[in-house]
Write an enzyme that holds these catalytic residues in place. Structure first.
Site: not given
Ligand SMILES: *Cc1c(COP(=O)(O)O)cnc(C)c1O
Length: 462
Positions: A129-130, A263
């Site tokens: 993941f980025t 999320k």
């Molecule tokens: C969004 C996300 C992150 C990073 O979280 P942020 O709240 O955007 O900093 C890390 N891992 C996954 C799987 C994500 O979907």
């Protein structure tokens, strides 16, 4: 004779109490807007977007209970009651005794990476993941993708394409030695693979292998509830278990977890770092005061922590998660009617259009997914995002583009925000762009930032 009604439909388990108007725009308006944005949907002003499927991160609609919770925010600098409410629910749902709040997920990733990784280490994970990978690399590690091969194949219908390939993990352990692997980084469903889950069986096998080499297992539990739903629907022995029970069982195999609350928890901001390891907890609690704020607020307001605590109660409700994933499934079924290719099976949070296939006449260095996202916006004001060569970035050693096998446009569903009618409009637009695909030309990159270039990179039409 009248047809018999078969009751198999579901509807959203909520009704609408507050509405937010959205704006329809003309094609001319959108042409100006996307050009000004350098053909990057991240750089559009949200006012210019009609249906926003850029991300499900922090874009959720909170419930009336969560909004009521915002009013009982205890904004004490230290020891806010909302922190303790949240901590209790972290224990209750994730089963982790120790907890540090953070302002969002990547702040937790930063601390975990800095605490656990030494220069020259390797971090295996089920696809990258980025932000996760970047923090691991900035801490001195090399990320190694050990996801099953099917994850890279968008037409393969296997139910658990987020699984770790044990052979790949074993091979890495043999090659670099367990001492060089501080932990295995597992996520589910796997965003970059199209929202594909891992199975409980796979998790148990990975756990056993890690145990035998004394390697820790850490969980990016950002979307863990979606993974639990897929286990309930697809894995033998889980149909009768509650989402909460499956989530708890999943977490039991990990030493610690991190969560972007933006999320699963259906809030607009927040993050969680939680663990069973007291020593690690003490380090993280010490570090959070440097980067985020005191350990009882971690960069959040008391009211945010209250909304998160209530979000934890709501996220495990079966009707809620079924409606969420049901919306994605509906979108996929509509696209099937027109033969539009997307990553199969439908994932947990998004539809991933197969840009490589749709714009097969464009070479990957003309950014097919970036192009497709821009074209979709031009057609209707629907905003998605690129998940392909731009997101993959450059190889740290050679400086060349990383060319991922998948070149996708992600259309992500904010929780509890859009109705089925919005979905129908988005589908019609995708079909219109798909039918005109042969006339679409590619892009060239004219500005590239050093980190996470998909956020701020700029492009021009070729
Ligand atoms: C969004 C996300 C992150 C990073 O979280 P942020 O709240 O955007 O900093 C890390 N891992 C996954 C799987 C994500 O979907």
């Amino acid at each position: 004779m009248a047809k018999k009604v078969i009751k198999k439909s579901w509807a959203e388990p909520f009704k609408i109490k507050v509405v937010e108007p959205i704006k329809m725009t003309t094609r001319e308006h959108r042409e100006r807007a996307i050009k000004t944005a350098g053909y990057n949907t991240f750089l559009l002003e949200s006012e210019d977007v009609y249906i926003d499927l850029l991300t499900d991160s922090g874009t959720n609609a909170m419930s009336d209970r969560q909004w009521a919770g915002m009013m009982v925010g205890d904004e004490a600098y230290a020891g806010s009651r909302n922190f303790y409410h949240l901590w209790n629910n972290v224990k209750k749902y994730y089963g982790m005794p120790y907890f540090v709040p953070t302002h969002q997920g990547r702040a937790a990733e930063h601390m975990i990476s800095q605490i656990l990784i030494k220069e020259g280490d390797y971090i295996p994970g089920n696809m990258y993941f980025t932000t996760t990978r970047l923090h691991q690399e900035l801490a001195g590690a090399t990320f190694v993708d050990v996801i099953v091969d099917e994850a890279h194949n968008p037409t393969n219908e296997k139910p658990f394409k987020g699984n770790i390939d044990l052979k790949k993990l074993k091979a890495l352990i043999n090659k670099v030695g367990a001492k060089k692997i501080p932990y295995v980084s597992m996520a589910g469903p796997v965003n970059m693979a199209g929202g594909q889950p891992f199975s409980m069986k796979n998790l148990k096998d990975v756990y056993k292998l890690c145990q035998s080499h004394k390697i820790k297992l850490w969980f990016d539990a950002t979307r863990a509830v979606e993974n639990a739903y897929f286990i309930k629907m697809r894995e033998r022995g889980y149909a009768k278990k509650t989402i909460a029970a499956i989530l708890k069982e999943m977490c039991s195999y990990f030493e610690g977890i991190w969560v972007s609350a933006k999320k699963d928890l259906m809030v607009n901001i927040g993050g969680i770092l939680a663990t069973k390891n007291k020593k690690f907890f003490e380090k993280a609690r010490n570090m959070v005061v440097v980067y985020e704020g005191l350990h009882t607020y971690g960069g959040l307001a008391g009211r945010d922590m209250e909304a998160m605590a209530i979000g934890l109660d709501e996220m495990v409700e079966f009707d809620n998660i079924r409606a969420r994933i049901g919306q994605v499934e509906y979108f996929g079924a509509e696209l099937d009617k027109y033969g539009v290719p997307y990553v199969r099976p439908v994932g947990g949070h998004a539809i991933f259009l197969d840009a490589k296939k749709i714009l097969s006449h464009l070479p990957q260095d003309q950014f097919p997914a970036q192009t497709l996202a821009a074209e979709l916006y031009l057609d209707s004001g629907v905003r998605g995002m690129e998940r392909g060569v731009v997101s993959a970035g450059r190889d740290q050693k050679t400086g060349e583009h990383r060319f991922p096998k998948l070149e996708l446009v992600r259309l992500t569903f904010p929780r509890r925000v859009y109705t089925q009618a919005h979905i129908d409009v988005a589908v019609e637009s995708i079909v219109a762009v798909y039918q005109n695909r042969k006339n679409i030309t590619g892009l060239k990159m004219i500005y590239e930032p050093e980190y996470l270039r998909f956020f701020q990179g700029r492009f021009e039409k070729l």
